[in-house]
Design an enzyme around this catalytic site. Structure first.
Site, PDB file in Angstrom:
ATOM      1  N   HIS A 207       4.197  -2.025   2.987  1.00  0.00           N
ATOM      2  CA  HIS A 207       4.215  -0.704   2.341  1.00  0.00           C
ATOM      3  C   HIS A 207       5.519  -0.533   1.582  1.00  0.00           C
ATOM      4  CE1 HIS A 207       1.293  -0.507   5.598  1.00  0.00           C
ATOM      5  NE2 HIS A 207       0.690   0.440   4.907  1.00  0.00           N
TER       6      HIS A 207
ATOM      7  N   ASP B 144       0.826  -1.206   0.000  1.00  0.00           N
ATOM      8  CA  ASP B 144       0.000   0.000   0.000  1.00  0.00           C
ATOM      9  C   ASP B 144       0.862   1.260   0.000  1.00  0.00           C
ATOM     10  OD1 ASP B 144      -2.009  -1.845   0.318  1.00  0.00           O
ATOM     11  OD2 ASP B 144      -2.858  -0.942   2.124  1.00  0.00           O
TER      12      ASP B 144
HETATM   13 ZN   LIG Z   1      -2.429   3.020   3.294  1.00  0.00          ZN
END
Ligand SMILES: [Zn+2]
Length: 227
Positions: free
Chosen positions: A194, A52
């Site tokens: 991430h 993400d």
């Molecule tokens: Zn996020």
């Protein structure tokens, strides 16, 4: 040699030949059964890595290099407002066989917005992704896991959540991130990471190496959802 001896020798050769054929068949049967057992064995357990908050100009390319080297495909949920100026990187993600999803335009909690505002956050991002890649994303990763069910009909997209979250954005200990993921991993795991931190990228590639060695197969998130 007497006739009787020749008959005996002939019979002995026939017996040896018979035993030879028996042995050969026996080993063949064993080989076949092993092949059969392997073919009938359980398919490799599946795991999906999802990233993400990207794309990131430094860490996303580093991650892509590592994934390419390992021939592994993952899923990237991109933030709409980060796309401008990174079009080539987004195209590289697509060209290298990864799945691109939507992570809203400005990383908002969708449950706190009106339906029309939430719709705009998603559509603006999907439109930008389409302009760059020629494909509309089908999946959305709602920031903080907060979704409004009615949105599925409004934007005709499916949310993809996760079941393993090592909270990699809050820490930089690669070892800890790897350990947290690997102690929970199982067939069907969707792992949240991430691609905007060096430690996350390093941990991700370590996880890939370890899980490949354990016999896991890496799939994109859609393949996990569609099963
Ligand atoms: Zn996020």
């Amino acid at each position: 040699m007497k006739k009787k001896d020749r008959v005996f020798q002939g019979a002995a050769s026939a017996l040896l030949l018979f035993l030879g054929v028996l042995c050969y068949n026996h080993f063949n049967v064993r080989e076949y059964s092993e092949v059969f057992r392997e073919a009938a064995a359980e398919p490799a357990p599946k795991v999906a890595l999802t990233f993400d908050d990207g794309p990131d100009p430094v860490y996303t390319p580093k991650l892509l290099d590592g994934l390419k080297e390992r021939k592994v495909h993952v899923t990237f949920f991109l933030i709409g407002k980060k796309l401008e100026g990174q079009e080539d990187l987004v195209r590289r993600i697509q060209q290298e066989g990864h799945l691109i999803g939507n992570h809203t335009y400005s990383h908002v909690d969708l449950s706190k917005l009106s339906e029309s505002q939430a719709k705009e956050e998603i559509e603006k991002t999907s439109n930008s992704i389409y302009e760059i890649t020629g494909e509309y994303p089908t999946y959305v990763r709602p920031p903080f896991g907060e979704w409004q069910e009615e949105l599925e009909f409004e934007v005709t997209m499916l949310p993809i959540l996760w079941n393993i979250d090592p909270i990699d954005w809050q820490r930089s200990d690669v070892e800890g991130i790897v350990r947290d993921v690997e102690k929970k991993v199982a067939d069907g795991s969707i792992i949240l990471l991430h691609d905007c931190y060096d430690s996350s990228v390093e941990a991700a590639l370590r996880i890939v190496d370890d899980l490949l060695e354990q016999g896991y197969q890496f799939v994109t998130a859609d393949q996990m959802i569609l099963e």
